[in-house]
Design a protein around this motif. Structure first.
Motif, mmCIF file in Angstrom:
data_model
loop_
_atom_site.group_PDB
_atom_site.id
_atom_site.type_symbol
_atom_site.label_atom_id
_atom_site.label_comp_id
_atom_site.label_asym_id
_atom_site.label_seq_id
_atom_site.Cartn_x
_atom_site.Cartn_y
_atom_site.Cartn_z
ATOM 1 N N UNK A 54 -30.026 62.234 34.015
ATOM 2 C CA UNK A 54 -31.107 61.541 34.206
ATOM 3 C C UNK A 54 -32.172 61.624 32.978
ATOM 4 N N UNK A 55 -31.827 62.637 32.017
ATOM 5 C CA UNK A 55 -32.792 62.615 30.852
ATOM 6 C C UNK A 55 -32.437 61.561 29.710
ATOM 7 N N UNK A 56 -31.240 61.074 29.687
ATOM 8 C CA UNK A 56 -30.953 59.741 28.981
ATOM 9 C C UNK A 56 -30.817 58.593 29.827
ATOM 10 N N UNK A 57 -30.483 58.547 31.286
ATOM 11 C CA UNK A 57 -30.475 57.184 31.847
ATOM 12 C C UNK A 57 -31.941 56.908 32.367
ATOM 13 N N UNK A 58 -32.909 57.554 32.591
ATOM 14 C CA UNK A 58 -34.142 56.998 32.869
ATOM 15 C C UNK A 58 -34.920 56.097 31.763
ATOM 16 N N UNK A 59 -34.738 56.622 30.616
ATOM 17 C CA UNK A 59 -35.399 55.907 29.480
ATOM 18 C C UNK A 59 -34.512 54.672 29.192
ATOM 19 N N UNK A 60 -33.130 54.815 29.307
ATOM 20 C CA UNK A 60 -32.434 53.747 28.853
ATOM 21 C C UNK A 60 -32.772 52.518 29.910
ATOM 22 N N UNK A 61 -32.723 52.922 31.143
ATOM 23 C CA UNK A 61 -32.985 51.953 32.189
ATOM 24 C C UNK A 61 -34.160 51.257 32.022
ATOM 25 N N UNK A 62 -35.250 52.191 31.385
ATOM 26 C CA UNK A 62 -36.661 51.722 31.138
ATOM 27 C C UNK A 62 -36.486 50.598 29.932
ATOM 28 N N UNK A 63 -35.737 50.918 28.799
ATOM 29 C CA UNK A 63 -35.834 50.117 27.681
ATOM 30 C C UNK A 63 -34.729 48.885 27.748
ATOM 31 N N UNK A 64 -34.016 48.937 28.840
ATOM 32 C CA UNK A 64 -32.996 47.756 29.169
ATOM 33 C C UNK A 64 -33.714 46.262 29.275
ATOM 34 N N UNK A 65 -32.997 45.421 28.480
ATOM 35 C CA UNK A 65 -33.789 43.925 28.583
ATOM 36 C C UNK A 65 -33.069 43.395 29.496
ATOM 37 N N UNK A 66 -33.442 43.074 31.062
ATOM 38 C CA UNK A 66 -32.854 42.768 32.006
ATOM 39 C C UNK A 66 -32.386 41.361 31.930
ATOM 40 N N UNK A 67 -32.808 40.546 31.265
ATOM 41 C CA UNK A 67 -32.323 39.153 31.001
ATOM 42 C C UNK A 67 -31.179 38.964 29.932
ATOM 43 N N UNK A 68 -31.052 40.046 29.155
ATOM 44 C CA UNK A 68 -30.010 39.977 28.090
ATOM 45 C C UNK A 68 -28.746 40.429 28.743
ATOM 46 N N UNK A 69 -27.775 39.655 28.876
ATOM 47 C CA UNK A 69 -26.445 39.948 29.574
ATOM 48 C C UNK A 69 -25.421 40.544 28.683
ATOM 49 N N UNK A 70 -25.791 40.873 27.293
ATOM 50 C CA UNK A 70 -24.895 41.460 26.417
ATOM 51 C C UNK A 70 -24.874 42.912 26.553
ATOM 52 N N UNK A 71 -23.674 43.620 26.030
ATOM 53 C CA UNK A 71 -23.645 45.153 26.272
ATOM 54 C C UNK A 71 -24.852 45.726 25.227
ATOM 55 N N UNK A 72 -25.751 46.348 26.239
ATOM 56 C CA UNK A 72 -26.662 46.976 25.535
ATOM 57 C C UNK A 72 -26.545 48.571 25.156
ATOM 58 N N UNK A 73 -25.855 49.183 26.196
ATOM 59 C CA UNK A 73 -25.814 50.663 26.090
ATOM 60 C C UNK A 73 -24.136 50.958 26.455
ATOM 61 N N UNK A 74 -23.706 51.979 25.302
ATOM 62 C CA UNK A 74 -22.343 52.261 25.790
ATOM 63 C C UNK A 74 -22.572 54.095 25.832
ATOM 64 N N UNK A 75 -22.112 54.443 27.084
ATOM 65 C CA UNK A 75 -21.864 56.023 27.282
ATOM 66 C C UNK A 75 -20.588 56.522 27.259
#
Length: 396
Positions: A54-75
């Protein structure tokens, strides 16, 4: 201690966390989230069970551009089990389908993954080998990702994925945020972490002692040919709600699971030779408490966050103190108490000394009366305890 609200996590996510019983951030979350939200590179060191996901997922979800359908995060994760666990955490926060994510690992039909990738995926969670496979097939484009997460970096190196990770890195956007999380941080992990990050913030949470404080540890001196009968004595005595039994090799897992099943114990096994679809079903069944004992190699010592595991049994001594802590960390989670038992052969003396030196304590010894040809569904000799044990067991 700050609240999630003070960390500027949006109210919708906070409500979803509350429904899961998560009301306040852990130390690694409190320290990491502000930097990650501000798109800083970060190296985080914290023990298993401290809330790194959750330490990395919560801010990643916060920063996600919801209308951008490109791959934004790789875990990137070292094991399929950890990839699945992370995807389950995302799913728990994604009831309204705001986030498009995909879990990629070997053992699954790659053609289905290729079709899913065409649907506009924003977050990829995957193992290095399968990610490289997609890169070589040109079925995945990581050139515009905004965030890379390297989770369980120490295990990534331990399992031999360093070369794969270094092969993936040049395929990513150069201007990106890189987050590296690990339970331990030796020189090899640090070298990799600093190589792939840019002026990172370093955070270390000293939590090992707190984890160990929640766990009652016990040691049983034995010889290998008596281990099975002694294990059965301990299982009968403790009768845990749910327990994990760790063996060093797949062969020993197979043999022990067969013996325990024949003696009437409710158990299943898991190791890397079991096909992935079956492993997933076994883990799901264990999470649902459909059987009592999971017999496993160290493939299960990382990434498995299963509520209700009250006991851990080290049938074989682990190879090092890190593995020992990860194994016993399957119990005593979220402030609950746990118990662990380790069976030690005379040939294990050096490893035991190293473990006790690192954890700064002598593990209390239990003495079992001599047994021979004991079938554990019969009445067993009583245990002789050096000290009174408070058990957390629950009849099934």
């Amino acid at each position: 201690m700050k609240t999630f609200n003070e960390l500027n996590i949006n109210k919708e996510l906070i409500e979803k966390l509350k429904k899961q019983g998560i009301k306040n951030p852990t130390p690694i979350q409190e320290e990491s989230i502000p930097y990650i939200k501000n798109k800083k590179d970060l190296i985080g060191e914290a023990q298993t069970g401290t809330g790194k996901t959750l330490a990395f997922l919560l801010p990643i979800l916060e920063n996600l551009e919801k209308n951008n359908k490109m791959i934004q995060t790789l875990i990137l994760t070292p094991t399929r089990e950890l990839a699945i666990q992370i995807s389950e955490v995302i799913e728990s926060l994604n009831k309204d389908n705001h986030y498009k994510y995909l879990t990629i690992y070997g053992g699954k039909d790659i053609s289905n993954q290729i079709e899913d990738l065409k649907q506009g995926i924003q977050i990829i969670i995957g193992t290095p080998g399968r990610i490289l496979d997609h890169i070589k097939r040109k079925t995945i484009d990581l050139s515009k990702i905004k965030t890379l997460v390297l989770d369980e970096a120490d295990q990534m190196i331990f399992l031999g994925f360093k070369n794969e990770v270094e092969e993936i890195i040049p395929k990513l956007a150069k201007k990106r945020q890189t987050l590296c999380f690990s339970a331990t941080m030796d020189s090899s992990v640090k070298k990799l972490a600093y190589k792939i990050t840019n002026n990172p913030i370093s955070i270390k949470i000293e939590s090992e002692e707190k984890i160990l404080d929640n766990i009652n540890q016990f040691l049983i001196k034995t010889i290998d040919r008596q281990k099975r009968d002694m294990l059965c004595q301990i299982l009968n005595k403790t009768n845990p709600f749910m327990g994990i039994i760790f063996c060093r090799t797949k062969v020993r897992v197979d043999a022990l699971e067969k013996v325990l099943s024949e003696r009437g114990y409710s158990c299943q096994k898991i190791h890397s030779d079991i096909i992935q679809s079956k492993r997933e079903k076994i883990i799901k069944a264990f999470k649902n408490a459909e059987f009592q004992y999971l017999v496993a190699t160290d493939v299960a010592s990382r990434g498995l966050d299963i509520n209700g595991v009250t006991h851990v049994y080290n049938f074989d001594i682990p190879e090092n103190v890190e593995t020992y802590i990860h194994r016993i960390g399957r119990t005593g989670r979220a402030g609950e108490k746990g118990e662990t038992y380790m069976f030690v052969d005379p040939k294990d003396t050096v490893q035991l000394q190293e473990i006790e030196k690192e954890i700064k304590m002598e593990i209390p010894r239990l003495e079992l009366e001599h047994i021979s040809n004991t079938e554990c569904n019969y009445e067993l000799p009583k245990l002789k305890y050096n000290k009174k044990i408070k058990t957390t067991s629950k009849k099934k």
